[in-house]
Scaffold this active site. Structure first.
Site, short mmCIF file in Angstrom:
data_model
loop_
_atom_site.label_atom_id
_atom_site.label_comp_id
_atom_site.label_asym_id
_atom_site.label_seq_id
_atom_site.Cartn_x
_atom_site.Cartn_y
_atom_site.Cartn_z
N MET A 21 0.84 -1.21 0.00
CA MET A 21 0.00 0.00 0.00
C MET A 21 0.88 1.25 0.00
O MET A 21 0.39 2.36 0.28
CB MET A 21 -0.94 -0.01 1.20
N LEU A 24 6.58 3.17 1.87
CA LEU A 24 7.50 2.04 1.98
C LEU A 24 8.57 2.24 3.04
O LEU A 24 9.03 3.35 3.28
CB LEU A 24 8.16 1.79 0.61
N GLY A 27 10.87 -2.94 5.78
CA GLY A 27 10.13 -4.21 5.70
C GLY A 27 9.74 -4.51 4.26
O GLY A 27 9.97 -5.62 3.75
N HIS A 28 9.18 -3.50 3.59
CA HIS A 28 8.84 -3.68 2.16
C HIS A 28 10.11 -3.95 1.35
O HIS A 28 10.12 -4.80 0.46
CB HIS A 28 8.16 -2.42 1.61
N GLN A 52 -10.36 -2.99 1.88
CA GLN A 52 -9.89 -3.66 3.09
C GLN A 52 -9.91 -2.74 4.32
O GLN A 52 -9.46 -3.13 5.38
CB GLN A 52 -8.50 -4.26 2.87
N GLN A 139 5.60 -11.62 7.21
CA GLN A 139 5.08 -12.41 8.33
C GLN A 139 4.40 -11.53 9.38
O GLN A 139 3.60 -12.01 10.17
CB GLN A 139 6.23 -13.19 8.96
N GLN A 144 -2.82 -12.74 7.16
CA GLN A 144 -2.91 -12.46 5.73
C GLN A 144 -2.16 -13.53 4.92
O GLN A 144 -2.65 -14.02 3.90
CB GLN A 144 -2.33 -11.07 5.46
N LEU A 175 8.45 -2.74 11.93
CA LEU A 175 8.24 -1.62 11.01
C LEU A 175 6.82 -1.68 10.46
O LEU A 175 6.32 -2.75 10.13
CB LEU A 175 9.24 -1.68 9.85
N SER A 176 6.18 -0.52 10.40
CA SER A 176 4.83 -0.41 9.86
C SER A 176 4.63 1.01 9.37
O SER A 176 5.12 1.95 10.01
CB SER A 176 3.80 -0.73 10.95
P1 AMP Z 1 1.35 -3.00 3.41
O1 AMP Z 1 1.96 -1.95 2.57
O2 AMP Z 1 1.22 -2.65 4.86
O3 AMP Z 1 0.09 -3.59 2.82
O4 AMP Z 1 2.40 -4.20 3.40
C1 AMP Z 1 2.83 -4.77 2.19
C2 AMP Z 1 3.60 -6.02 2.51
O5 AMP Z 1 4.73 -5.69 3.31
C3 AMP Z 1 2.75 -7.03 3.30
O6 AMP Z 1 3.02 -8.34 2.80
C4 AMP Z 1 3.27 -6.84 4.69
O7 AMP Z 1 3.14 -8.01 5.48
C5 AMP Z 1 4.73 -6.54 4.43
N1 AMP Z 1 5.31 -5.88 5.60
C6 AMP Z 1 4.80 -4.82 6.28
N2 AMP Z 1 5.59 -4.52 7.34
C7 AMP Z 1 6.61 -5.43 7.34
C8 AMP Z 1 7.74 -5.65 8.18
N3 AMP Z 1 7.98 -4.90 9.25
N4 AMP Z 1 8.56 -6.68 7.86
C9 AMP Z 1 8.32 -7.45 6.78
N5 AMP Z 1 7.28 -7.29 5.95
C10 AMP Z 1 6.43 -6.29 6.22
#
Ligand code: AMP
Length: 275
Positions: A21, A24, A27-28, A52, A139, A144, A175-176
């Site tokens: 989404m 970035l 994690g991404h 979602q 993970q 998901q 990370l988020s």
């Molecule tokens: P999102 O942009 O939040 O929808 O995340 C896109 C992808 O990145 C999803 O598969 C998430 O699980 C993954 N993701 C988000 N945060 C992390 C993280 N800290 N470590 C690894 N993958 C992540």
């Protein structure tokens, strides 16, 4: 996008796909880097999927720093960045939705009704548009991963789902993109979430096998975070998402907690590195 993807496949190139989404972070990056290593072509989507988000969630407020994301993905060597407008994914006549069944009703699904129907519907559409051989998921969003694997298995999609480890800040916070919502005091308190998971994993390592013990250890650590509201703390079997009588290696301790209005999730796989 689909024409390009089909052309790459016809030329014999394997496509690795990373749905995101945007907003970035490292994690991404880890997903994109792994896709880059394992495939001839890498497609990353940036799509803030309205389907979602619940009615009172942060769809409008969700960060959309597209130029920064683009430069980041360019530097990581993505071959295509797919950034469709909402009307292209959901034109007015759009009617079909994926029903993810009972595993979507618990944990995240209980807190966020309709969330996984929205996720699986867009993931299936994005898979069809990007034609991947492998798709990469974090993970951190463990339920998901489980539901996307179910989608692939149930509907016979010729795609391998690769689960990648959670990337963390040096203090342990997963990370988020939503960490940006935390104020300084909340940010300082947030690493208690991963410490709570670590404490439970450690006690599992020492022989504690009662899910209720792990849940209460984690719960009491999370309750100490000022301004926190716990949504769930649960040890679950990763195939049924039910709490087992005894925790075993591979059981997952998953938590969702709100710090003020910011909702954070995290999890640990007991006795194992990954899903
Ligand atoms: P999102 O942009 O939040 O929808 O995340 C896109 C992808 O990145 C999803 O598969 C998430 O699980 C993954 N993701 C988000 N945060 C992390 C993280 N800290 N470590 C690894 N993958 C992540």
């Amino acid at each position: 996008m689909q024409e390009q993807a089909i052309a790459w496949r016809q030329a014999g190139d394997a496509i690795g796909f990373v749905p995101t989404m945007g907003a970035l972070h490292a994690g991404h990056d880890s997903l994109v880097a792994r896709a880059r290593r394992e495939n001839q072509r890498v497609i990353v989507s940036i799509f803030v999927n309205p389907a979602q988000f619940g009615p009172n969630e942060d769809f409008e407020a969700y960060p959309r720093p597209f130029e920064v994301d683009y430069a980041r993905l360019d530097a990581l060597g993505a071959d295509a960045i797919f950034h469709p407008p909402v009307e292209q994914i959901y034109p007015p006549a759009f009617k079909t939705h994926v029903d993810p069944g009972p595993l979507a009703e618990v944990l995240e699904g209980k807190s966020r009704p309709g969330h996984f129907a929205g996720v699986l519907t867009v993931v299936l559409k994005l898979f069809n548009l990007t034609q991947p051989k492998r798709a990469y998921f974090g993970q951190k969003d463990f339920q998901q991963v489980i539901l996307v694997r179910q989608l692939v298995r149930d509907l016979g999609l010729p795609i391998r789902i690769v689960a990648c480890p959670t990337v963390r800040e040096p203090d342990g916070l997963a990370l988020s993109s939503r960490n940006a919502y935390l104020d300084p005091a909340q940010r300082a308190a947030a690493p208690a979430i991963s410490r709570a998971l670590d404490a439970a994993a450690l006690s599992f390592g020492k022989g504690q096998a009662h899910p209720a013990e792990h849940e209460s250890t984690a719960r009491s650590a999370l309750e100490k975070i000022p301004g926190s509201t716990i949504e769930y703390v649960a040890v679950v079997d990763p195939t049924t998402l039910r709490t087992p009588a005894r925790a075993i290696a591979g059981s997952v301790l998953a938590v969702a907690v709100k710090l003020g209005s910011t909702r954070l999730i995290d999890n640990v796989v007991l006795g194992a590195e990954r899903l």
